[in-house]
Design an enzyme around this catalytic site. Structure first.
Site, PDB file in Angstrom:
ATOM      1  N   CYS A 230       0.856  -1.189   0.000  1.00  0.00           N
ATOM      2  CA  CYS A 230       0.000   0.000   0.000  1.00  0.00           C
ATOM      3  C   CYS A 230       0.887   1.231   0.000  1.00  0.00           C
ATOM      4  O   CYS A 230       1.902   1.260   0.712  1.00  0.00           O
ATOM      5  CB  CYS A 230      -0.889  -0.016   1.245  1.00  0.00           C
ATOM      6  SG  CYS A 230      -2.019   1.383   1.335  1.00  0.00           S
TER       7      CYS A 230
ATOM      8  N   HIS B  63      -9.199  -3.722  -2.085  1.00  0.00           N
ATOM      9  CA  HIS B  63      -8.193  -2.945  -1.340  1.00  0.00           C
ATOM     10  C   HIS B  63      -8.577  -1.461  -1.332  1.00  0.00           C
ATOM     11  O   HIS B  63      -8.547  -0.815  -0.276  1.00  0.00           O
ATOM     12  CB  HIS B  63      -6.814  -3.162  -1.981  1.00  0.00           C
ATOM     13  CG  HIS B  63      -5.707  -2.389  -1.344  1.00  0.00           C
ATOM     14  ND1 HIS B  63      -4.665  -3.003  -0.669  1.00  0.00           N
ATOM     15  CD2 HIS B  63      -5.460  -1.057  -1.270  1.00  0.00           C
ATOM     16  CE1 HIS B  63      -3.845  -2.064  -0.214  1.00  0.00           C
ATOM     17  NE2 HIS B  63      -4.295  -0.877  -0.577  1.00  0.00           N
ATOM     18  N   GLU B  64      -8.940  -0.930  -2.512  1.00  0.00           N
ATOM     19  CA  GLU B  64      -9.266   0.499  -2.590  1.00  0.00           C
ATOM     20  C   GLU B  64     -10.588   0.796  -1.867  1.00  0.00           C
ATOM     21  O   GLU B  64     -10.715   1.815  -1.184  1.00  0.00           O
ATOM     22  CB  GLU B  64      -9.338   0.965  -4.045  1.00  0.00           C
ATOM     23  CG  GLU B  64      -8.046   0.766  -4.846  1.00  0.00           C
ATOM     24  CD  GLU B  64      -6.808   1.311  -4.158  1.00  0.00           C
ATOM     25  OE1 GLU B  64      -6.917   2.287  -3.396  1.00  0.00           O
ATOM     26  OE2 GLU B  64      -5.719   0.729  -4.358  1.00  0.00           O
TER      27      GLU B  64
ATOM     28  N   HIS C 276     -10.056   1.274   1.755  1.00  0.00           N
ATOM     29  CA  HIS C 276      -9.556   2.606   2.136  1.00  0.00           C
ATOM     30  C   HIS C 276     -10.716   3.560   2.406  1.00  0.00           C
ATOM     31  O   HIS C 276     -10.652   4.388   3.322  1.00  0.00           O
ATOM     32  CB  HIS C 276      -8.703   3.202   1.010  1.00  0.00           C
ATOM     33  CG  HIS C 276      -7.265   2.783   1.028  1.00  0.00           C
ATOM     34  ND1 HIS C 276      -6.400   3.135   2.048  1.00  0.00           N
ATOM     35  CD2 HIS C 276      -6.529   2.078   0.139  1.00  0.00           C
ATOM     36  CE1 HIS C 276      -5.200   2.641   1.776  1.00  0.00           C
ATOM     37  NE2 HIS C 276      -5.242   1.995   0.639  1.00  0.00           N
TER      38      HIS C 276
HETATM   39 NI    NI Z   1      -3.613   1.108  -0.292  1.00  0.00          NI
END
Ligand code: NI
Length: 187
Positions: free
Chosen positions: A100, A146-147, A150
């Site tokens: 990341c 993953h995004e 966030h």
């Molecule tokens: Ni990331």
């Protein structure tokens, strides 16, 4: 366009509640998206979320042709994904190595082995405010999860199940290689 400073793990900005975008085709939104692409590409990232450059909005951009950080990953189309929704298409998950931009510095990259849904449908809005959806699998699906995380204030280490598989990239290289040979994991 500007390369922005990345907010790194430990900074409360990454854990704030993020707001949905309600107005499209504004100079502020277009600027944010341009800055996100510029910042992601300057750091050889494959995706970035608005909170990582300090904007509390549910905006993410991702995609690449070839990535030095993920040399085995197939290309993902360059995508702007705003106000996303994710639906897994099966219960199946697989493990893959993630990093990341918020968990690295010039000298150091940390990686962890993260289980993610293998197949999913995602939907949301593009830069102009058009609704779209896609069904994807494998690395593309991993990247979107993953995004998306966030935007929910979650970073990949929160999802690691065995913390022995979290560490400095150089230290875990041998583990990664042996796993790549045995089960194909290793995004
Ligand atoms: Ni990331």
């Amino acid at each position: 366009m500007t390369v922005k400073q990345i907010i790194r793990m430990g900074n409360p900005i990454l854990y704030r509640q993020n707001q949905a975008v309600t107005e499209f085709n504004t100079p502020a939104l277009d600027q944010l998206i341009a800055d996100m692409f510029e910042t992601m590409e300057a750091l050889d990232g494959v995706g970035i979320a608005a909170p990582q450059i300090g904007e509390a909005l549910t905006v993410t951009v991702f995609g690449f042709e070839k990535s030095q950080r993920y040399p085995n990953a197939p290309p993902v189309p360059k995508t702007v994904l705003i106000n996303p929704v994710i639906e897994p298409l099966s219960e199946e998950k697989n493990d893959g190595w993630e990093g990341c931009l918020s968990i690295r510095s010039d000298e150091i990259t940390l990686r962890g082995l993260v289980p993610r849904y293998t197949k999913l449908r995602y939907s949301g809005y593009d830069q102009q405010g058009n609704f779209f959806q896609r069904e994807v699998a494998d690395f593309h699906a991993r990247l979107v999860q993953h995004e998306y995380d966030h935007l929910q204030g979650k970073l990949f280490p929160f999802r690691i199940e065995d913390m022995r598989y979290f560490g400095f990239e150089a230290e875990i290289a041998a583990i990664r290689e042996s796993m790549d040979r045995s089960n194909g994991a290793g995004t």
